[in-house]
Design an enzyme around this catalytic site. Structure first.
Site, PDB file in Angstrom:
ATOM      1  N   HIS A 478       0.832  -1.205   0.000  1.00  0.00           N
ATOM      2  CA  HIS A 478       0.000   0.000   0.000  1.00  0.00           C
ATOM      3  C   HIS A 478       0.866   1.255   0.000  1.00  0.00           C
ATOM      4  CE1 HIS A 478      -3.692   2.344   1.182  1.00  0.00           C
ATOM      5  NE2 HIS A 478      -2.742   3.155   1.649  1.00  0.00           N
ATOM      6  N   GLU A 479       1.768   1.351   0.972  1.00  0.00           N
ATOM      7  CA  GLU A 479       2.608   2.547   1.061  1.00  0.00           C
ATOM      8  C   GLU A 479       3.556   2.642  -0.123  1.00  0.00           C
ATOM      9  OE1 GLU A 479       1.625   4.670   3.035  1.00  0.00           O
ATOM     10  OE2 GLU A 479       0.366   3.372   4.257  1.00  0.00           O
ATOM     11  N   HIS A 482       1.857   4.392  -2.906  1.00  0.00           N
ATOM     12  CA  HIS A 482       1.968   5.846  -2.758  1.00  0.00           C
ATOM     13  C   HIS A 482       3.339   6.326  -3.238  1.00  0.00           C
ATOM     14  CE1 HIS A 482      -1.767   6.821  -0.807  1.00  0.00           C
ATOM     15  NE2 HIS A 482      -1.534   6.092   0.267  1.00  0.00           N
ATOM     16  N   HIS A 485       3.694   6.652  -6.892  1.00  0.00           N
ATOM     17  CA  HIS A 485       3.010   7.873  -7.328  1.00  0.00           C
ATOM     18  C   HIS A 485       3.963   9.064  -7.212  1.00  0.00           C
ATOM     19  CE1 HIS A 485      -1.239   9.952  -7.221  1.00  0.00           C
ATOM     20  NE2 HIS A 485      -0.602  10.182  -8.340  1.00  0.00           N
TER      21      HIS A 485
END
Length: 692
Positions: A478-479, A482, A485
């Site tokens: 999940h992190e 990010h 991105h």
């Protein structure tokens, strides 16, 4: 000359480090305040130059002298603020907490001075009304700049501006106090066990970790904390129901006690401050104010999504709880009453019964260094990027690893920091942040980002390396989503790059990556037994896949309940004076399917909506989940490692930041708007059909 006379504050000069990374090893506590104050002075000086410029206001002399110049007037202030506030969450201490209390009102006042500067706004307004032909990205920057000033009170009269100053300054201090209270309360509790019989049911990994914590604290026996790697296994495996109750109540009553860390009044006040701010700016509620810049666009659409999810998932969630209760009564007797501190324990028993799988079976195959290789390898396989650990890059704690990231053509892409384990001065949870954003300067140099992920994963012990649960692998993914991105950012302006997108879009790249955690072909790339080197057996992988939707409906309703609570607070139109605990129970009632305890409280530890930027935005996780399920369905159809599909995802979404409306970006990738169908299919939920 003394060292004090010759030493330069590292924030005031070139860092002289590889890739200009933060020289954590050279920064001292006294450097922060000096840099903050000088940064404010330089900012004020540059603003004066801008507003006194005799030339006609233009996009180039008014808007981009801030965003387009690496030596612009916010550079020093941004530089010190980024480092200080990142470390305030990841590696704080009493001195930093005290300085934060001192600087917060000063920094808020400065921000208000900028946004409420009438002459500066007049120049921005003039450019907004009359400007040269702009690119789409330039137009987005101009619109954001103008709207940012308006939403910060630039159109208010002097009395309104003064009141807004008071509200924002008080709110910023209370949000800071909320976070500091929560950290202190969470770290203050320990469950110290000296009788080994009270460890019954706990796996060896949990026992070893607790023994290691006790050793670190200079105690005999075993110490359990409220950090998730300690709390979660205890609640799942401990047969000691009374100790489970103690742990559960400790975690769910933090910041409600009669002491200086009580957050009840702080939460009530924050809700009222934000309501009054929004109404001062012409909105009915704070949610109306926030949602103007969200994909959801209005309160009605948020509730429509939450209600759709309740309708779709509640019947399945009721069945899930019923199964757990029946199993518990078969084990304990018909008169047994399932309590909240029993949920993890008996749901685990049910998971074993149905799928013969649990997190402890998988831990030996998820050794941290292997997981790192797997996650990095996934990025290599999808996007062609590579990671190289560089011990020469300074870090702020020995737990942190620093990597250079290279693009598929071998060019430097980013610096990536990973901070893995819980410790005293670190907030709970997991998050991604940046120490440097991406932008293209006036000379055409593409300034590459320095991104960081901060987590609280299982720690190594003296006997074993860090062995993770599948849930922790998902957290890492999940992190890392990010961070991709941020790392793939490729825009001209820093304020539009990377994760600088609307809140209900920002979780798409992160939640998208979680999908890989239960993909057989991905698990086969890194899941090897830490002692034998044997791969995770196919039969065990099949059990993982079959069990992926275990308790999915209940988990969905839990997230929806948080969204309902958030919206209940921030759709208030009148002064909020209700008792927080009572209000909370009522606000999320329609998503609840188990009895609630009268003395527990989520609000006082709900950092996302009180101190973390998700006020009136917690629904974003479910909104983005619709997007991520829909997006991943494309990969499932075209191949989960399909590089052409991945490149399209990178080009259309990951590299674009906030340069276009998020739905435009999504449709550029997907070819259409998303529907809830892919999410329902992924979770094994059947949509109810209405009879005609």
């Amino acid at each position: 000359m003394t060292e004090k006379e010759t030493r330069k504050n590292p924030f005031f000069e070139d860092y002289k480090t590889p890739h200009d990374v933060v020289p954590f090893d050279r920064i001292r506590m006294e450097d922060y305040e000096e840099a903050f104050m000088e940064g404010i002075r330089r900012a004020d000086e540059q603003i004066e130059k801008t507003i006194n410029n005799p030339e006609k206001p233009t996009f180039d002399n008014t808007i981009i002298n801030k965003d387009d110049d690496p030596e612009g007037y916010y550079d020093l202030l941004d530089r010190v603020s980024t480092v200080f506030f990142n470390l305030l969450s990841a590696e704080t201490n009493d001195e930093m907490d005290a300085l934060a209390q001192k600087m917060q009102p000063i920094l808020t006042k400065h921000a208000n001075d900028v946004r409420l500067n009438k002459r500066l706004f007049e120049r921005i307004k003039a450019v907004h009304l009359h400007h040269r032909r702009l690119t789409a990205e330039e137009k987005m920057l101009l619109d954001n700049c103008y709207d940012g000033f308006v939403r910060s009170g630039a159109l208010l009269d002097e009395q309104g501006k003064e009141r807004l100053r008071q509200l924002t300054e008080e709110a910023s201090m209370l949000a800071l106090q909320f976070s500091q209270n929560l950290l202190k309360e969470n770290k203050a509790f320990t469950l110290h066990i000296t009788d080994e019989q009270q460890l019954e049911g706990l796996p060896e990994t949990a026992r070893a970790a607790a023994a290691q914590t006790a050793k670190e604290q200079g105690k005999e026996g075993w110490v359990f904390t409220l950090d998730m790697p300690s709390f979660s296994p205890f609640m799942t495996y401990s047969t000691q129901r009374e100790l489970r109750r103690q742990m559960y109540m400790a975690r769910n009553t933090v910041c409600t006690h009669d002491n200086t860390e009580n957050n009840l009044q702080i939460c009530q006040r924050l809700v009222n401050l934000r309501r009054e701010m929004a109404q001062l700016l012409g909105y009915k509620t704070y949610a109306d104010y926030v949602l103007k810049h969200r994909m959801a666009s209005n309160v009605r659409n948020v509730y429509r999504l939450l209600d759709q999810l309740i309708d779709a998932y509640k019947p399945a969630a009721v069945k899930e709880i019923d199964e757990i209760e029946k199993l518990a009564r078969r084990m304990e007797g018909k008169g047994f009453k399932l309590e909240p501190w029993d949920m993890s324990f008996y749901s685990h028993k049910l998971q074993l019964k149905k799928f013969n799988i649990d997190s402890e079976m998988l831990r030996p195959y998820f050794e941290l260094s292997r997981v790192i290789q797997g996650v990095f390898g996934l990025a290599t396989r999808l996007y062609g990027i590579t990671f190289k650990e560089n011990a020469a890059l300074p870090v702020y704690h020995p737990d942190v690893k620093a990597y250079e990231v290279f693009d598929k053509d071998g060019s430097f892409l980013a610096v990536f920091y990973a901070d893995f384990h819980p410790r005293k001065g670190k907030q709970g949870g997991a998050w991604m942040t940046e120490y440097q954003g991406q932008w293209i300067d006036r000379k055409g140099r593409n300034v590459r980002p320095h991104v960081s992920v901060v987590m609280n994963l299982t720690k190594p012990t003296d006997e074993k390396p860090a062995l993770l649960t599948l849930g922790e692998v998902e957290t890492f993914l999940h992190e890392f989503g990010h961070s991709l991105h941020g790392m793939f950012a490729n825009t001209r302006f820093e304020s539009l790059s990377g994760t600088n997108v609307w809140w209900d879009f920002v979780e798409l790249p992160s939640q998208f990556m979680e999908n890989f955690a239960v993909e057989k072909d991905f698990l086969r790339t890194f899941a090897f037994h830490y002692e034998t080197g044997e791969p995770l057996p196919d039969e065990l992988i099949d059990r993982i896949v079959r069990s992926r939707n275990f308790m999915a409906a209940y988990g969905c309703l839990r997230q929806v309940s948080f969204g309902l609570l958030d919206m209940a607070y921030y759709t208030q139109k009148e002064e909020f004076s209700d008792d927080i605990v009572t209000f909370e129970k009522k606000a999320w009632q329609k998503a609840m399917i188990t009895p609630q305890l009268t003395d527990t409280c989520m609000t006082v530890q709900f950092s996302h909506i009180m101190a973390g930027g998700y006020a009136a935005g917690y629904y974003s996780y479910k909104w983005a989940e619709v997007l991520d399920a829909d997006a991943f369905s494309v990969f499932k159809r075209e191949g989960i490692f399909n590089q052409q599909t991945a490149q399209r995802f990178r080009d259309c979404i990951l590299s674009k930041g906030g340069t276009e409306h998020p739905m435009t970006l999504y449709k550029n990738f997907r070819g259409q708007e998303p529907t809830i169908d892919a999410l329902l299919k992924r979770n094994g939920i059947k949509r109810k059909t209405k009879k005609s």
